[in-house]
Design an enzyme around this catalytic site. Structure first.
Site, mmCIF file in Angstrom:
data_model
loop_
_atom_site.group_PDB
_atom_site.id
_atom_site.type_symbol
_atom_site.label_atom_id
_atom_site.label_comp_id
_atom_site.label_asym_id
_atom_site.label_seq_id
_atom_site.Cartn_x
_atom_site.Cartn_y
_atom_site.Cartn_z
ATOM 1 N N ASP A 85 0.864 -1.180 0.000
ATOM 2 C CA ASP A 85 0.000 0.000 0.000
ATOM 3 C C ASP A 85 0.902 1.233 0.000
ATOM 4 O O ASP A 85 1.853 1.311 0.787
ATOM 5 C CB ASP A 85 -0.882 -0.033 1.247
ATOM 6 C CG ASP A 85 -1.883 1.105 1.285
ATOM 7 O OD1 ASP A 85 -2.656 1.239 0.319
ATOM 8 O OD2 ASP A 85 -1.884 1.849 2.275
ATOM 9 N N ASN A 93 -2.708 12.812 -3.813
ATOM 10 C CA ASN A 93 -3.768 12.839 -4.820
ATOM 11 C C ASN A 93 -4.745 13.985 -4.563
ATOM 12 O O ASN A 93 -5.134 14.690 -5.494
ATOM 13 C CB ASN A 93 -4.493 11.492 -4.834
ATOM 14 C CG ASN A 93 -5.208 11.216 -6.136
ATOM 15 O OD1 ASN A 93 -4.658 11.421 -7.203
ATOM 16 N ND2 ASN A 93 -6.426 10.724 -6.031
ATOM 17 N N ASP A 102 -1.881 9.895 -10.481
ATOM 18 C CA ASP A 102 -1.728 8.859 -11.499
ATOM 19 C C ASP A 102 -0.261 8.677 -11.890
ATOM 20 O O ASP A 102 0.214 7.555 -12.046
ATOM 21 C CB ASP A 102 -2.550 9.196 -12.742
ATOM 22 C CG ASP A 102 -4.047 8.987 -12.548
ATOM 23 O OD1 ASP A 102 -4.457 8.430 -11.508
ATOM 24 O OD2 ASP A 102 -4.813 9.382 -13.458
ATOM 25 N N ASP A 128 -4.400 2.719 -4.474
ATOM 26 C CA ASP A 128 -2.956 2.733 -4.198
ATOM 27 C C ASP A 128 -2.469 1.397 -3.641
ATOM 28 O O ASP A 128 -1.477 1.327 -2.943
ATOM 29 C CB ASP A 128 -2.623 3.865 -3.232
ATOM 30 C CG ASP A 128 -3.316 3.720 -1.881
ATOM 31 O OD1 ASP A 128 -4.266 2.916 -1.772
ATOM 32 O OD2 ASP A 128 -2.908 4.401 -0.933
#
Length: 176
Positions: A85, A93, A102, A128
């Site tokens: 993770d 983000n 991204d 993620d």
């Protein structure tokens, strides 16, 4: 083609008869179906790969894990699954935008892939989250070494559009 390139085509051949009913010649009508074949190939790829990172998606990962587990029963080696993770991803983000997030995901996937060996598989699970399947595990030390390499690789920041972004990895292990 005139260039010598081989291409797929759909072809229909008809027999032409003369007035007496004898075969006089054949007529072939064909269509180039390259675009259709390319679309089919692309759809098949998208069905099994994440469109952002081009890593195997959950469906492909599940299939490959099941195959590895079945092989494990034959050869006696273990199969490990590391759940990875990205830390700070949501903050990056949300604060810098989805396009930057991204790019970070793509860069993170590429960085992880550089550490993989032949039969290991990195897959994107969602957002993620990534799975790393490690087949042929004979000793837990193999996993410890790989996890250490991954953690060390993520100690360095990512350079995304000239901006250094820090995202480390959280992990957990499950061994079957």
């Amino acid at each position: 083609r005139k260039s010598g390139e081989v291409y797929p085509q759909w072809q229909t051949i008809r027999v032409i008869h003369d007035d007496q009913g004898k075969v006089s010649h054949y007529v072939a009508v064909f269509s180039d179906i390259s675009a259709m074949k390319n679309s089919e190939h692309e759809l098949a790829h998208l069905a099994h790969h994440d469109p952002l990172t081009d890593l195997p998606n959950r469906l492909q990962a599940k299939n490959r894990m099941n195959e590895a587990i079945a092989r494990r029963q034959d050869d006696g080696d273990g199969v490990a699954l590391l759940y990875l993770d990205l830390d700070n991803f949501k903050t990056i983000n949300d604060s810098l935008g989805q396009a930057m997030g991204d790019q970070l995901l793509k860069a993170a996937a590429q960085r992880m892939q550089t550490l993989l060996r032949n039969h290991e598989m990195l897959a994107r699970h969602g957002a993620d989250e990534f799975f790393l399947m490690v087949p042929n595990v004979r000793e837990p030390r193999q996993l410890t070494e790989l996890a250490s390499q991954l953690l060390e690789a993520f100690a360095l920041p990512f350079d995304i559009d000239g901006q250094p972004l820090h995202s480390t990895l959280s992990r957990s292990e499950e061994r079957r």
